[in-house]
Design an enzyme around this catalytic site. Sequence first.
Site, PDB file in Angstrom:
ATOM      1  NE  ARG A   9      -2.479  -3.924  -0.647  1.00 48.00           N
ATOM      2  CZ  ARG A   9      -1.907  -3.462   0.466  1.00 48.00           C
ATOM      3  NH1 ARG A   9      -0.860  -4.083   0.969  1.00 48.00           N
ATOM      4  NH2 ARG A   9      -2.395  -2.397   1.069  1.00 48.00           N
TER       5      ARG A   9
ATOM      6  CG  ASP B 137       1.256  -3.160  11.102  1.00 49.20           C
ATOM      7  OD1 ASP B 137       2.058  -2.684  10.286  1.00 49.20           O
ATOM      8  OD2 ASP B 137       0.286  -3.867  10.769  1.00 49.20           O
TER       9      ASP B 137
ATOM     10  CG  MET C 270      -6.989   2.287   6.412  1.00 47.57           C
ATOM     11  SD  MET C 270      -5.842   2.458   5.047  1.00 47.57           S
ATOM     12  CE  MET C 270      -6.955   2.300   3.651  1.00 47.57           C
ATOM     13  N   GLY C 271      -6.065   0.109   9.963  1.00 46.22           N
ATOM     14  CA  GLY C 271      -5.416  -0.595  11.069  1.00 46.22           C
ATOM     15  C   GLY C 271      -5.916  -2.017  11.034  1.00 46.22           C
ATOM     16  NE  ARG C 272      -4.327  -5.755   6.114  1.00 45.06           N
ATOM     17  CZ  ARG C 272      -5.308  -6.231   5.342  1.00 45.06           C
ATOM     18  NH1 ARG C 272      -5.947  -7.323   5.686  1.00 45.06           N
ATOM     19  NH2 ARG C 272      -5.643  -5.620   4.232  1.00 45.06           N
TER      20      ARG C 272
ATOM     21  CB  THR D 247       2.923   0.134   7.062  1.00 49.21           C
ATOM     22  OG1 THR D 247       1.554   0.093   7.446  1.00 49.21           O
ATOM     23  CG2 THR D 247       3.764  -0.190   8.285  1.00 49.21           C
ATOM     24  CB  ILE D 248      -0.524   4.673   7.019  1.00 51.32           C
ATOM     25  CG1 ILE D 248      -1.616   3.675   6.657  1.00 51.32           C
ATOM     26  CG2 ILE D 248      -0.087   5.476   5.810  1.00 51.32           C
ATOM     27  CD1 ILE D 248      -2.960   4.333   6.381  1.00 51.32           C
ATOM     28  CG  ASP D 249      -1.952  -0.304   8.829  1.00 55.23           C
ATOM     29  OD1 ASP D 249      -2.533   0.742   8.487  1.00 55.23           O
ATOM     30  OD2 ASP D 249      -2.296  -1.429   8.428  1.00 55.23           O
TER      31      ASP D 249
ATOM     32  CG  HIS E 255      -7.773   3.697   0.002  1.00 60.69           C
ATOM     33  ND1 HIS E 255      -8.916   2.949   0.124  1.00 60.69           N
ATOM     34  CD2 HIS E 255      -6.758   2.822  -0.131  1.00 60.69           C
ATOM     35  CE1 HIS E 255      -8.606   1.665   0.046  1.00 60.69           C
ATOM     36  NE2 HIS E 255      -7.301   1.559  -0.106  1.00 60.69           N
TER      37      HIS E 255
ATOM     38  CD  GLN F 246      -7.712   6.184   7.666  1.00 60.43           C
ATOM     39  OE1 GLN F 246      -7.299   5.836   8.759  1.00 60.43           O
ATOM     40  NE2 GLN F 246      -8.582   5.465   6.976  1.00 60.43           N
ATOM     41  NE  ARG F 247      -2.629   3.186   1.205  1.00 61.72           N
ATOM     42  CZ  ARG F 247      -3.142   2.023   0.777  1.00 61.72           C
ATOM     43  NH1 ARG F 247      -3.488   1.095   1.653  1.00 61.72           N
ATOM     44  NH2 ARG F 247      -3.274   1.775  -0.494  1.00 61.72           N
TER      45      ARG F 247
ATOM     46  CG  ASP G  34       4.025  -7.312   7.222  1.00 60.18           C
ATOM     47  OD1 ASP G  34       3.495  -6.611   6.331  1.00 60.18           O
ATOM     48  OD2 ASP G  34       3.363  -7.933   8.071  1.00 60.18           O
TER      49      ASP G  34
ATOM     50  N   GLY H 100       0.841  -1.198   0.000  1.00 60.01           N
ATOM     51  CA  GLY H 100       0.000   0.000   0.000  1.00 60.01           C
ATOM     52  C   GLY H 100       0.874   1.246   0.000  1.00 60.01           C
TER      53      GLY H 100
ATOM     54  CD  GLU I 166      -8.373  -1.517   7.750  1.00 59.24           C
ATOM     55  OE1 GLU I 166      -9.085  -1.273   6.759  1.00 59.24           O
ATOM     56  OE2 GLU I 166      -7.141  -1.644   7.682  1.00 59.24           O
TER      57      GLU I 166
HETATM   58  O1  F6P Z   1      -1.145  -0.537   3.981  1.00 59.64           O
HETATM   59  C1  F6P Z   1      -1.913  -1.088   5.025  1.00 59.64           C
HETATM   60  C2  F6P Z   1      -3.329  -0.721   4.811  1.00 59.64           C
HETATM   61  O2  F6P Z   1      -3.397   0.653   4.868  1.00 59.64           O
HETATM   62  C3  F6P Z   1      -4.305  -1.378   5.786  1.00 59.64           C
HETATM   63  O3  F6P Z   1      -4.576  -0.648   6.934  1.00 59.64           O
HETATM   64  C4  F6P Z   1      -5.524  -1.556   4.921  1.00 59.64           C
HETATM   65  O4  F6P Z   1      -6.296  -2.630   5.392  1.00 59.64           O
HETATM   66  C5  F6P Z   1      -4.960  -1.824   3.590  1.00 59.64           C
HETATM   67  O5  F6P Z   1      -3.747  -1.130   3.526  1.00 59.64           O
HETATM   68  C6  F6P Z   1      -5.831  -1.429   2.426  1.00 59.64           C
HETATM   69  O6  F6P Z   1      -5.183  -1.830   1.267  1.00 59.64           O
HETATM   70  P1  F6P Z   1      -5.646  -1.559  -0.213  1.00 59.64           P
HETATM   71  O7  F6P Z   1      -5.066  -0.251  -0.616  1.00 59.64           O
HETATM   72  O8  F6P Z   1      -5.066  -2.685  -0.976  1.00 59.64           O
HETATM   73  O9  F6P Z   1      -7.133  -1.503  -0.237  1.00 59.64           O
END
Ligand code: F6P
Length: 355
Positions: A72, A129, A169-171, A125-127, A275, A277-278, A103, A10, A222
């Site tokens: 990905r 983690d 976000m935050g898997r 990663t924005i998460d 998104h 957030q990203r 990771d 991501g 999430e």
């Molecule tokens: O990069 C991690 C993340 O931001 C997660 O928090 C989120 O679940 C995922 O990416 C979303 O990914 P995509 O852009 O593939 O929908």
Amino acid sequence: MRIGMLTGGGDCPGLNAVLRAVVRKGVFHYHDEFVGFLEGWRGMIEDKSIALDLDAVSGILPRGGTILRTSRTNPSKRPDGIDRCVAAIDKHKIDALIAIGGDDTLSVAQKLHEKGIKVIGVPKTIDNDLGGTDYTFGFDTACNVVCEAIDRVHTTAEAHNRVMVVEVMGRDAGWIALYSGIAGGADVILIPERPFDVDKVAESIRQRHERGRYFSIVVVAEGAKFSSDGLGAPILQDMGKDEFGHAKLGGIANILAREIEKRTGFETRAVVLGHIQRGGSPSAFDRVLATRYGLGAIDMVHRGEFGCMAALRSNKIVSIPLKEAISKNRFVDDEMIQIVDGLFEEIGEKEAAGQ
Ligand code: F6P
């Protein structure tokens, strides 16, 4: 040296700042040349690349996304994927590769390292983690975006006497929910690390309204999980998975909003930030952090610290084995959870931070 770079997984605000820092120090101090592989590992498998020189990285510091684009793509899931990466490295006469990713991306970097490729990792990663490092760049920007969104949601919640549930976000880890929830003055923060009882969440909101408040803000990651229905499983958008086996999370805010309204009678709405957030420009903090990671990575190449990742530890950029970074996620720890617990009133047992 001739150095390859790619950005995988991501996207994340600050990726361009890393690329810029690596190229500038590499050209100015080490007289390196750079090749950028496009769209993460896909660019290696399909042999798509561009030259990365000073012109290519000029003006990109404040830009979100990544000039190399990303994907990905998992070479291990493609026939001969890893061998094709090795072939691309040979073809372009790459002496060392800098892989910028989370990771998933770094687990492929580790596989290439085991095949004898000289690889350095940069954590992204924005998460927030990823194991082995105190902060990943992109996290601060995401928290600022969410905090601003919470501030905006606050005024409309207040105007309408509503409960607003904000999904972030935050898997696997609840860092964004926790930091932005604290910064935004949320009334309930729900994180994946602690499955929550929806009855208790509703009760804490009801009690707050009994104390004279007429609106509430709930921030939910999430990947947070309900415990009260005994499921304890994350809420999925659909059954699809990416090439690294990750399900598409999302939708918990809508379910939670419905359940809160049912239990409290308070009008409740859900907001999914997704998104947003990203995207966009990195914060000043992330620009500096990403620049430090980039400078650290190019120095590691020239010190020959291959199979390692640049990491932030006690505000110093250090080199740690890639293996260590990808071996475990970094979860919200008890100390942080206690900070949040301290902010909320207890109802019977502990309530508000996701228990
Ligand atoms: O990069 C991690 C993340 O931001 C997660 O928090 C989120 O679940 C995922 O990416 C979303 O990914 P995509 O852009 O593939 O929908």
